[in-house]
Design a protein around this motif. Structure first.
Motif, PDB file in Angstrom:
ATOM      1  N   LEU A  23     124.324 120.304 -31.366  1.00 52.69           N
ATOM      2  CA  LEU A  23     124.889 121.665 -31.295  1.00 52.69           C
ATOM      3  C   LEU A  23     125.597 121.886 -29.963  1.00 52.69           C
ATOM      4  O   LEU A  23     126.689 122.451 -29.911  1.00 52.69           O
ATOM      5  N   ALA A  24     124.960 121.423 -28.863  1.00 53.29           N
ATOM      6  CA  ALA A  24     125.574 121.614 -27.546  1.00 53.29           C
ATOM      7  C   ALA A  24     126.865 120.814 -27.416  1.00 53.29           C
ATOM      8  O   ALA A  24     127.837 121.281 -26.840  1.00 53.29           O
ATOM      9  N   THR A  25     126.892 119.590 -27.999  1.00 51.86           N
ATOM     10  CA  THR A  25     128.104 118.760 -27.915  1.00 51.86           C
ATOM     11  C   THR A  25     129.228 119.351 -28.734  1.00 51.86           C
ATOM     12  O   THR A  25     130.371 119.401 -28.307  1.00 51.86           O
ATOM     13  N   ILE A  26     128.910 119.804 -29.955  1.00 52.04           N
ATOM     14  CA  ILE A  26     129.946 120.405 -30.821  1.00 52.04           C
ATOM     15  C   ILE A  26     130.509 121.649 -30.159  1.00 52.04           C
ATOM     16  O   ILE A  26     131.714 121.900 -30.202  1.00 52.04           O
ATOM     17  N   ASP A  27     129.634 122.478 -29.545  1.00 54.44           N
ATOM     18  CA  ASP A  27     130.081 123.724 -28.896  1.00 54.44           C
ATOM     19  C   ASP A  27     130.667 123.476 -27.514  1.00 54.44           C
ATOM     20  O   ASP A  27     131.056 124.433 -26.836  1.00 54.44           O
ATOM     21  N   HIS A  28     130.688 122.184 -27.058  1.00 53.42           N
ATOM     22  CA  HIS A  28     131.160 121.869 -25.692  1.00 53.42           C
ATOM     23  C   HIS A  28     130.344 122.629 -24.642  1.00 53.42           C
ATOM     24  O   HIS A  28     130.870 123.044 -23.622  1.00 53.42           O
ATOM     25  N   ASN A  29     129.041 122.820 -24.927  1.00 53.10           N
ATOM     26  CA  ASN A  29     128.169 123.530 -23.986  1.00 53.10           C
ATOM     27  C   ASN A  29     127.550 122.490 -23.062  1.00 53.10           C
ATOM     28  O   ASN A  29     126.422 122.027 -23.266  1.00 53.10           O
ATOM     29  N   ALA A  30     128.301 122.094 -22.034  1.00 54.33           N
ATOM     30  CA  ALA A  30     127.848 121.048 -21.138  1.00 54.33           C
ATOM     31  C   ALA A  30     126.621 121.463 -20.342  1.00 54.33           C
ATOM     32  O   ALA A  30     125.772 120.645 -20.018  1.00 54.33           O
ATOM     33  N   ILE A  31     126.513 122.749 -20.041  1.00 52.70           N
ATOM     34  CA  ILE A  31     125.374 123.221 -19.228  1.00 52.70           C
ATOM     35  C   ILE A  31     124.068 123.015 -19.984  1.00 52.70           C
ATOM     36  O   ILE A  31     123.092 122.478 -19.454  1.00 52.70           O
ATOM     37  N   GLU A  32     124.031 123.442 -21.257  1.00 51.22           N
ATOM     38  CA  GLU A  32     122.802 123.298 -22.048  1.00 51.22           C
ATOM     39  C   GLU A  32     122.460 121.825 -22.244  1.00 51.22           C
ATOM     40  O   GLU A  32     121.291 121.427 -22.127  1.00 51.22           O
ATOM     41  N   ALA A  33     123.462 120.984 -22.520  1.00 56.82           N
ATOM     42  CA  ALA A  33     123.210 119.565 -22.748  1.00 56.82           C
ATOM     43  C   ALA A  33     122.660 118.902 -21.480  1.00 56.82           C
ATOM     44  O   ALA A  33     121.709 118.125 -21.531  1.00 56.82           O
ATOM     45  N   LYS A  34     123.249 119.236 -20.338  1.00 58.33           N
ATOM     46  CA  LYS A  34     122.791 118.610 -19.094  1.00 58.33           C
ATOM     47  C   LYS A  34     121.388 119.090 -18.731  1.00 58.33           C
ATOM     48  O   LYS A  34     120.574 118.319 -18.228  1.00 58.33           O
ATOM     49  N   THR A  44     119.029 119.837 -20.825  1.00 55.68           N
ATOM     50  CA  THR A  44     118.114 119.091 -21.702  1.00 55.68           C
ATOM     51  C   THR A  44     117.896 117.686 -21.166  1.00 55.68           C
ATOM     52  O   THR A  44     116.757 117.197 -21.078  1.00 55.68           O
ATOM     53  N   LEU A  45     118.982 116.994 -20.766  1.00 56.27           N
ATOM     54  CA  LEU A  45     118.851 115.621 -20.256  1.00 56.27           C
ATOM     55  C   LEU A  45     118.080 115.597 -18.941  1.00 56.27           C
ATOM     56  O   LEU A  45     117.238 114.723 -18.723  1.00 56.27           O
ATOM     57  N   ASN A  46     118.358 116.553 -18.045  1.00 49.05           N
ATOM     58  CA  ASN A  46     117.639 116.598 -16.768  1.00 49.05           C
ATOM     59  C   ASN A  46     116.160 116.854 -16.986  1.00 49.05           C
ATOM     60  O   ASN A  46     115.301 116.334 -16.270  1.00 49.05           O
ATOM     61  N   THR A  47     115.828 117.688 -17.987  1.00 46.20           N
ATOM     62  CA  THR A  47     114.416 118.012 -18.253  1.00 46.20           C
ATOM     63  C   THR A  47     113.658 116.765 -18.685  1.00 46.20           C
ATOM     64  O   THR A  47     112.569 116.466 -18.182  1.00 46.20           O
ATOM     65  N   ILE A  48     114.195 116.011 -19.633  1.00 47.89           N
ATOM     66  CA  ILE A  48     113.448 114.846 -20.137  1.00 47.89           C
ATOM     67  C   ILE A  48     113.387 113.726 -19.095  1.00 47.89           C
ATOM     68  O   ILE A  48     112.392 112.998 -19.026  1.00 47.89           O
ATOM     69  N   THR A  49     114.448 113.582 -18.271  1.00 51.18           N
ATOM     70  CA  THR A  49     114.399 112.519 -17.261  1.00 51.18           C
ATOM     71  C   THR A  49     113.468 112.876 -16.107  1.00 51.18           C
ATOM     72  O   THR A  49     112.839 112.006 -15.515  1.00 51.18           O
ATOM     73  N   SER A  50     113.379 114.194 -15.784  1.00 55.81           N
ATOM     74  CA  SER A  50     112.516 114.595 -14.672  1.00 55.81           C
ATOM     75  C   SER A  50     111.038 114.533 -15.051  1.00 55.81           C
ATOM     76  O   SER A  50     110.186 114.319 -14.204  1.00 55.81           O
ATOM     77  N   ARG A  51     110.740 114.746 -16.344  1.00 54.10           N
ATOM     78  CA  ARG A  51     109.329 114.742 -16.778  1.00 54.10           C
ATOM     79  C   ARG A  51     108.823 113.345 -17.135  1.00 54.10           C
ATOM     80  O   ARG A  51     107.645 113.182 -17.417  1.00 54.10           O
ATOM     81  N   SER A  52     109.702 112.385 -17.186  1.00 60.38           N
ATOM     82  CA  SER A  52     109.288 111.036 -17.568  1.00 60.38           C
ATOM     83  C   SER A  52     109.598 110.076 -16.425  1.00 60.38           C
ATOM     84  O   SER A  52     110.734 110.003 -15.957  1.00 60.38           O
ATOM     85  N   SER A  53     108.592 109.336 -16.000  1.00 56.86           N
ATOM     86  CA  SER A  53     108.808 108.346 -14.952  1.00 56.86           C
ATOM     87  C   SER A  53     109.422 107.077 -15.522  1.00 56.86           C
ATOM     88  O   SER A  53     109.943 106.243 -14.774  1.00 56.86           O
ATOM     89  N   THR A  54     109.351 106.906 -16.827  1.00 61.46           N
ATOM     90  CA  THR A  54     109.910 105.714 -17.467  1.00 61.46           C
ATOM     91  C   THR A  54     111.397 105.866 -17.709  1.00 61.46           C
ATOM     92  O   THR A  54     112.160 104.922 -17.561  1.00 61.46           O
ATOM     93  N   VAL A 104     128.329 114.560 -20.457  1.00 59.64           N
ATOM     94  CA  VAL A 104     127.390 114.899 -19.378  1.00 59.64           C
ATOM     95  C   VAL A 104     126.595 113.649 -19.023  1.00 59.64           C
ATOM     96  O   VAL A 104     126.465 112.717 -19.837  1.00 59.64           O
ATOM     97  N   HIS A 105     126.012 113.613 -17.807  1.00 58.89           N
ATOM     98  CA  HIS A 105     125.161 112.506 -17.404  1.00 58.89           C
ATOM     99  C   HIS A 105     124.188 113.021 -16.345  1.00 58.89           C
ATOM    100  O   HIS A 105     124.336 114.117 -15.800  1.00 58.89           O
ATOM    101  N   THR A 106     123.173 112.190 -16.026  1.00 59.67           N
ATOM    102  CA  THR A 106     122.143 112.599 -15.064  1.00 59.67           C
ATOM    103  C   THR A 106     122.202 111.765 -13.782  1.00 59.67           C
ATOM    104  O   THR A 106     121.287 111.845 -12.968  1.00 59.67           O
TER     105      THR A 106
END
Length: 747
Positions: free
Chosen positions: A55-66, A68-78, A93-95
């Protein structure tokens, strides 16, 4: 070196080689197993994130997508990195904190990047997992799992194996020594020396070689303990990573269906303890499935017909509450190991609530959209029609599917209107004026109608224009009413102007009547008071003239001047009396041309004026009052002669002065036309020449032309004036040809 010692060393060497081989094989197996587990976990995580990121990619909502990615990377050490490649093959977007790595930029869009594999960035291995955000679409999600952790865990596991391998090697040596005669003593010596080394009481007589061997052996034991601890910590870290994952992780055996692993999220979701869950099956927490139906659900995974299975169901909490969940189920069967099922479960209670609210909102919007009486047209950025409400069918006569996919130009009556709206309202640079505007549209049958349109751009939350909407209201009746109102207004203005003109005319007539009434009273008085003195003066002047001799020529000239002015005063009195006291006509049949010739012969016209007679009536007769008509014609002749005088005021006329008198019958009228070649009547004077008491001469009272008009109207005719500045004037006296004159009452 004895044979027994050699044999022991050979056995120890063989044991060491076998241990090293077993250690290398176990390390490879552990590495592959940990990599597979990381890939499976990453795939399940990528699949679970697909819907929200889609949904975020289709809507070009880069803020929401980033976020989400920052949340999962920050909570996981792997998980060490994540990025999305959009539908056009560009990084969305990228982290990466220091910018997107150059080695990966060159590989974007290459086929090998779309497969799960290990890449090395800055000397650090990363297991790169690629999944399409939406099946069949080009946009993909890439997750980078820290390959160093899995390798480190494998190394820790290998180091841990050194301890048993070392023990095995020592046992082999001991066995070889037991085969010899001196099996116990060397072992005791080693034990004493180890103890002495530990207590730092090594005998002085011990050889340097023995000391070094003992120290190396102790160091090896120490290293094995440290590496075993590190391997245990790595495995514990990996388990903590799974426990801290936002989604629930369930692992169970394919044959028995019993859980053998559940993470903390799974325990919290269903409310059971870990020990309780490890004695349960998936069907114990899924009220919608029994064991038969659940095995049927899993069969395509076991057959390999599908790589992963996504489905929604319910999980029943320990307290009996049903929780809506979305499950990504994968069958994992590594070579040489027991197969297992891994399920990533996400609580979708909020999603279902949001979806229900969205469906309710959509239904409400659809109901409102379809109930709007005005036509609503939604178009893409290229003005291609994408959505219509039913009112369009009633207003334009098209079926909705006839217009969908066509350009909005099809409903415009004029192409220039379409182009103007494209420039001013329906483009990216337009100001987006929200005010409605009127424009003509064309129905399917070709008829044109006026529509009031409210058009605006459709803008996303990121201020990106992705369409236009126009609301059209048929204002044909309003336009018709406005047209009628305009006609009524114009007619009303005409009526007001007409009534105003009539009122002004009535007021002018009233004023004129009042002035004429006053003039009549004044004339009656003045004529009585002037005629008696004038008669006395004239009779006295007659006696004086008789008493003069021829020698008194100057007195004769003066007496003639007095006589002319007495006649002029008498003429003025006659004009006043004729205008204010209209007598009844004394009509008789008169030959018109003879009547005109008689007057011209009698009238004293200056010799410097050439008189031309163009009389065309012959013996035509007219019924008229000769005395009053004579008065009218003489008045016109005198005015013509005055018009040709020079401006010096000496009663001389200009050179080439000509007076033309014409008679003719035309259009049922008998006309007498008097033409001069004087200077003409000025434009500002012409409208007032028939007003009583209006005069531009230095003598007279301004009743000449009003009296002429009065006389002509008594005869049923009138007087017309045609003049041209610098060329002269035509005065037309006319009476009806076929009926006698009538007496017109004049106040």
């Amino acid at each position: 070196m004895t044979l027994v010692t050699r044999l022991g060393l050979l056995v120890a060497l063989i044991a060491f080689i076998l241990g090293i081989s077993a250690l290398w094989i176990s390390n490879r197996i552990a590495t592959n197993e940990l990599n597979d587990l990381s890939l499976n976990w990453g795939n399940l995580l990528a699949s679970s994130l697909g819907e929200s990121l889609a949904l975020a990619t289709i809507d070009h909502n880069a803020i929401e997508a980033k976020q989400t990615l920052n949340t999962i990377t920050s909570r996981s050490s792997t998980l060490c990195c994540a990025f999305i490649v959009d539908f056009s093959g560009h990084i969305f977007v990228h982290t990466f904190k220091d910018g997107f790595p150059e080695p990966l930029i060159a590989k974007i869009g290459q086929p090998d990047l779309d497969q799960d594999h290990i890449v090395v960035l800055n000397g650090h291995p990363i297991i790169l997992i690629s999944k399409p955000i939406i099946e069949g679409m080009d946009a993909r999600l890439y997750l980078g799992v820290d390959g160093g952790l899995t390798q480190e865990a494998a190394r820790h596991l290998g180091r841990t194996m050194i301890l048993p391998l070392s023990i095995l090697t020592l046992l082999a040596i001991l066995v070889s020594l037991l085969l010899g005669r001196r099996l116990v003593r060397p072992l005791q010596d080693i034990t004493q020396q180890l103890r002495a080394h530990t207590n730092k009481t090594m005998p002085q007589d011990a050889t340097t070689g023995s000391k070094n061997e003992i120290k190396a052996l102790v160091d090896a034991f120490t290293v094995m303990q440290i590496e075993r601890k590190q391997a245990t910590q790595g495995l514990h870290q990996f388990k903590n990573t799974l426990d801290l994952t936002l989604d629930c992780v369930f692992m169970f055996h394919p044959d028995t269906l019993y859980f053998f692993y559940v993470n903390t999220g799974a325990i919290q979701q269903v409310g059971y303890t870990q020990d309780e869950l490890l004695s349960m099956k998936p069907t114990d927490i899924k009220p919608e499935y029994d064991e038969t139906s659940f095995r049927k659900l899993m069969q395509p995974l076991i057959d390999g017909s599908v790589p992963i299975l996504h489905f929604a169901t319910l999980h029943r909490h320990k307290n009996g509450q049903d929780i809506p969940v979305e499950i990504s189920l994968q069958y994992i069967a590594p070579a040489g190991e027991e197969p297992r099922f891994v399920a990533i479960v996400r609580d979708i209670t909020e999603q279902k609530r949001a979806r229900k609210e969205l469906e309710t909102s959509k239904a409400r919007f659809q109901a409102i959209f379809e109930s709007i009486s005005d036509a609503v047209v939604v178009a893409d950025i290229d003005r291609t029609i994408s959505l219509l409400n039913p009112a369009v069918r009633d207003m334009f006569g098209y079926e909705l599917n006839e217009l969908l996919g066509k350009n909005t130009e099809v409903i415009y009556a004029h192409s220039e209107d379409y182009e103007q709206t494209s420039r001013e309202r329906f483009n990216f640079d337009a100001s987006g004026n929200p005010l409605p505007y009127g424009i003509e549209y064309r129905r399917k049958d070709g008829s044109v109608f006026w529509g009031e349109t409210l058009g605006t751009r459709i803008v996303s939350s990121t201020r990106e224009v992705f369409g236009f909407v126009g609301i059209i209201r048929d204002i044909s009746e309003r336009k018709e009413s406005e047209k009628k109102l305009m006609q009524y207004r114009d007619h009303l203005e005409e009526l007001v102007a007409e009534q105003t003109s009539e009122l002004q005319k009535a007021q002018a007539d009233l004023l004129k009547k009042q002035r004429l009434a006053t003039l009549g009273q004044l004339t009656a008085t003045v004529s009585h008071e002037l005629r008696n003195p004038l008669a006395a003066i004239k009779s006295s002047l007659y006696l004086v003239r008789r008493g003069l001799t021829d020698a008194d020529s100057r007195l004769v000239t003066a007496i003639d001047r007095i006589d002319r002015n007495i006649g002029r005063c008498d003429h003025i009195v006659d004009e006043l009396l004729d205008f204010t006291r209209v007598r009844e006509m004394e009509g008789e049949s008169v030959v018109v041309d003879d009547f005109i010739n008689e007057i011209l012969d009698e009238e004293l016209i200056p010799e410097t004026i050439q008189v031309r007679r163009e009389l065309n009536l012959g013996l035509t007769k007219a019924y008229l009052d000769p005395r009053r008509m004579r008065r009218a014609l003489i008045n016109i002749l005198e005015n013509a002669c005055h018009a040709m005088q020079t401006p010096e005021g000496d009663h001389s006329v200009k050179h080439g002065a000509e007076l033309r008198v014409t008679s003719r019958a035309k259009n049922g009228r008998l006309e007498i036309i008097v033409t001069d070649n004087g200077d003409g009547i000025p434009v500002d004077v012409l409208p007032n020449i028939f007003e009583p008491l209006f005069s531009t001469k230095g003598f007279g009272v301004g009743l000449g032309l009003p009296t002429v008009r009065q006389i002509m109207k008594q005869h049923g005719g009138d007087i017309e004036v045609h003049t041209e500045i610098g060329k002269g004037t035509n005065m037309v006296l006319w009476i009806p040809e076929d009926r006698p004159a009538t007496v017109v009452e004049v106040v």
